[in-house]
Design a protein around this motif. Structure first.
Motif, PDB file in Angstrom:
ATOM      1  N   UNK A   1     -15.286  22.285 -21.804  1.00  8.20           N
ATOM      2  CA  UNK A   1     -13.947  22.000 -22.021  1.00  8.20           C
ATOM      3  C   UNK A   1     -13.486  22.437 -23.344  1.00  8.20           C
ATOM      4  N   UNK A   2     -12.273  23.154 -23.392  1.00  6.04           N
ATOM      5  CA  UNK A   2     -11.635  23.432 -24.707  1.00  6.04           C
ATOM      6  C   UNK A   2     -10.693  22.512 -25.337  1.00  6.04           C
ATOM      7  N   UNK A   3     -10.467  22.756 -26.370  1.00  6.91           N
ATOM      8  CA  UNK A   3      -9.603  21.736 -27.289  1.00  6.91           C
ATOM      9  C   UNK A   3      -8.440  21.391 -26.600  1.00  6.91           C
ATOM     10  N   UNK A   4      -7.581  22.337 -25.939  1.00  8.24           N
ATOM     11  CA  UNK A   4      -6.436  22.100 -25.452  1.00  8.24           C
ATOM     12  C   UNK A   4      -6.605  21.180 -23.949  1.00  8.24           C
ATOM     13  N   UNK A   5      -7.749  21.174 -23.600  1.00  3.74           N
ATOM     14  CA  UNK A   5      -7.944  20.460 -22.114  1.00  3.74           C
ATOM     15  C   UNK A   5      -8.273  18.847 -22.957  1.00  3.74           C
ATOM     16  N   UNK A   6      -8.638  18.705 -24.034  1.00  4.81           N
ATOM     17  CA  UNK A   6      -8.918  17.614 -24.777  1.00  4.81           C
ATOM     18  C   UNK A   6      -7.655  16.901 -25.253  1.00  4.81           C
ATOM     19  N   UNK A   7      -6.477  17.657 -25.444  1.00  7.60           N
ATOM     20  CA  UNK A   7      -4.984  17.512 -25.751  1.00  7.60           C
ATOM     21  C   UNK A   7      -5.110  17.460 -27.099  1.00  7.60           C
ATOM     22  N   UNK A   8      -5.956  18.287 -27.773  1.00  5.03           N
ATOM     23  CA  UNK A   8      -5.687  18.749 -29.347  1.00  5.03           C
ATOM     24  C   UNK A   8      -5.163  20.099 -29.401  1.00  5.03           C
ATOM     25  N   UNK A   9      -3.813  20.407 -29.608  1.00  8.08           N
ATOM     26  CA  UNK A   9      -3.231  21.696 -29.891  1.00  8.08           C
ATOM     27  C   UNK A   9      -3.223  21.760 -31.483  1.00  8.08           C
ATOM     28  N   UNK A  10      -3.173  23.160 -31.844  1.00  6.83           N
ATOM     29  CA  UNK A  10      -2.853  23.613 -33.242  1.00  6.83           C
ATOM     30  C   UNK A  10      -1.377  22.921 -33.680  1.00  6.83           C
ATOM     31  N   UNK A  11      -1.243  22.399 -34.656  1.00  4.10           N
ATOM     32  CA  UNK A  11       0.267  21.887 -35.217  1.00  4.10           C
ATOM     33  C   UNK A  11       0.949  23.298 -35.312  1.00  4.10           C
ATOM     34  N   UNK A  12       2.004  23.238 -35.545  1.00  6.85           N
ATOM     35  CA  UNK A  12       3.049  24.455 -35.769  1.00  6.85           C
ATOM     36  C   UNK A  12       2.618  25.216 -36.935  1.00  6.85           C
ATOM     37  N   UNK A  13       2.355  24.286 -38.169  1.00  8.01           N
ATOM     38  CA  UNK A  13       2.148  24.868 -39.287  1.00  8.01           C
ATOM     39  C   UNK A  13       0.705  25.727 -39.218  1.00  8.01           C
ATOM     40  N   UNK A  14      -0.389  25.253 -38.552  1.00  9.15           N
ATOM     41  CA  UNK A  14      -1.465  25.870 -38.181  1.00  9.15           C
ATOM     42  C   UNK A  14      -1.260  27.312 -37.755  1.00  9.15           C
ATOM     43  N   UNK A  15      -0.448  27.324 -36.688  1.00  5.36           N
ATOM     44  CA  UNK A  15      -0.107  28.712 -36.179  1.00  5.36           C
ATOM     45  C   UNK A  15       0.532  29.798 -37.278  1.00  5.36           C
ATOM     46  N   UNK A  16       1.405  28.906 -38.000  1.00  3.46           N
ATOM     47  CA  UNK A  16       2.094  29.813 -39.030  1.00  3.46           C
ATOM     48  C   UNK A  16       0.995  30.465 -40.004  1.00  3.46           C
ATOM     49  N   UNK A  17       0.286  29.588 -40.538  1.00  6.66           N
ATOM     50  CA  UNK A  17      -0.899  29.971 -41.418  1.00  6.66           C
ATOM     51  C   UNK A  17      -1.510  31.068 -40.766  1.00  6.66           C
TER      52      UNK A  17
ATOM     53  N   UNK B   1     -11.039  25.335 -39.090  1.00 10.02           N
ATOM     54  CA  UNK B   1     -10.615  23.924 -38.500  1.00 10.02           C
ATOM     55  C   UNK B   1      -9.236  23.794 -38.671  1.00 10.02           C
ATOM     56  N   UNK B   2      -8.483  24.044 -39.790  1.00  9.98           N
ATOM     57  CA  UNK B   2      -6.999  23.651 -40.101  1.00  9.98           C
ATOM     58  C   UNK B   2      -6.516  24.675 -39.162  1.00  9.98           C
ATOM     59  N   UNK B   3      -6.572  25.732 -39.006  1.00 15.50           N
ATOM     60  CA  UNK B   3      -5.850  26.736 -38.210  1.00 15.50           C
ATOM     61  C   UNK B   3      -6.090  26.397 -36.794  1.00 15.50           C
ATOM     62  N   UNK B   4      -7.101  25.752 -36.228  1.00  8.29           N
ATOM     63  CA  UNK B   4      -7.503  25.619 -34.854  1.00  8.29           C
ATOM     64  C   UNK B   4      -6.810  24.195 -34.597  1.00  8.29           C
ATOM     65  N   UNK B   5      -6.539  23.300 -35.637  1.00  8.36           N
ATOM     66  CA  UNK B   5      -6.037  21.915 -35.486  1.00  8.36           C
ATOM     67  C   UNK B   5      -7.275  20.907 -34.969  1.00  8.36           C
ATOM     68  N   UNK B   6      -8.300  21.484 -34.893  1.00  8.61           N
ATOM     69  CA  UNK B   6      -9.352  20.678 -34.985  1.00  8.61           C
ATOM     70  C   UNK B   6     -10.742  20.967 -35.288  1.00  8.61           C
ATOM     71  N   UNK B   7     -11.770  20.013 -35.428  1.00  9.53           N
ATOM     72  CA  UNK B   7     -13.109  20.313 -35.627  1.00  9.53           C
ATOM     73  C   UNK B   7     -13.943  20.349 -34.672  1.00  9.53           C
ATOM     74  N   UNK B   8     -14.846  21.371 -34.128  1.00  3.49           N
ATOM     75  CA  UNK B   8     -15.363  21.447 -32.918  1.00  3.49           C
ATOM     76  C   UNK B   8     -16.678  20.535 -33.147  1.00  3.49           C
ATOM     77  N   UNK B   9     -16.582  19.336 -32.734  1.00  3.33           N
ATOM     78  CA  UNK B   9     -17.553  17.957 -32.563  1.00  3.33           C
ATOM     79  C   UNK B   9     -17.376  17.571 -31.129  1.00  3.33           C
ATOM     80  N   UNK B  10     -18.295  16.868 -30.819  1.00  3.47           N
ATOM     81  CA  UNK B  10     -18.386  16.150 -29.568  1.00  3.47           C
ATOM     82  C   UNK B  10     -17.866  14.642 -29.611  1.00  3.47           C
ATOM     83  N   UNK B  11     -16.683  14.227 -29.519  1.00  2.00           N
ATOM     84  CA  UNK B  11     -15.468  15.198 -28.740  1.00  2.00           C
ATOM     85  C   UNK B  11     -15.022  15.741 -30.060  1.00  2.00           C
ATOM     86  N   UNK B  12     -13.981  16.606 -29.779  1.00  2.00           N
ATOM     87  CA  UNK B  12     -13.417  17.560 -30.616  1.00  2.00           C
ATOM     88  C   UNK B  12     -12.571  16.459 -31.839  1.00  2.00           C
TER      89      UNK B  12
END
Length: 154
Positions: free
Chosen positions: A1-17, A46-57
């Motif tokens: 399961x990807x982070x977006x499937x978990x409902x965690x999307x990178x915030x806009x500032x993460x994409x900008x960076x 982690x900041x760029x992705x918007x999540x830490x890859x833990x279980x659950x993210x």
């Protein structure tokens, strides 16, 4: 399961960076090394992705200070941080830029020569263009570093 499937999307500032970092040709590790604060490549990712890859993210949002330093390294302006909803980080970045500008101005006001050194002071006070005076001082410093006694000839 990807982070977006978990409902965690990178915030806009993460994409900008992330995009700005990539545009500069920097890896997350190199970008992290360029920050004056303690920040590792893994944390940058982690900041760029918007999540830490833990279980659950685990969702990650950079503190204002961290984001401001990241933005400084990759050339993001305070206005762009404000545009993505990070006014607090933009304020910190403005202060970082203000302090850098003051430091640069103070550095430019300082004479190139070590005025406590008689030879350098004399060279600095010569009626020559600044670049020629700097060249003479560089030559004096090189002679001193080679130990040929140039400092004793004065």
């Amino acid at each position: 399961m990807t982070s977006s499937e978990q409902g965690i999307e990178p915030p806009p500032e993460a994409d900008l960076i992330r995009v700005a970092r990539m545009a500069r040709g920097l890896s997350p590790e190199k970008a992290a090394d360029l920050t004056p604060i303690r920040l590792g490549g893994a944390r940058w990712r982690h900041i760029e992705r918007g999540y830490e890859p833990k279980r659950p993210p685990k969702a990650v949002r950079a503190p204002d200070r961290t984001l401001a330093h990241m933005a400084r390294v990759v050339g993001v302006t305070p206005e762009r941080l404000t545009d993505v909803g990070r006014a607090g980080a933009a304020e910190v970045l403005r202060e970082i830029l203000r302090q850098e500008a003051e430091s640069d101005a103070a550095q430019q006001e300082r004479p190139y020569a070590n005025l406590a050194d008689r030879l350098e002071r004399t060279a600095w006070e010569m009626p020559l263009p600044v670049e020629q005076r700097k060249l003479i001082i560089d030559m004096l410093r090189e002679a001193k570093s080679q130990g040929n006694g140039a400092e004793r000839s004065a």
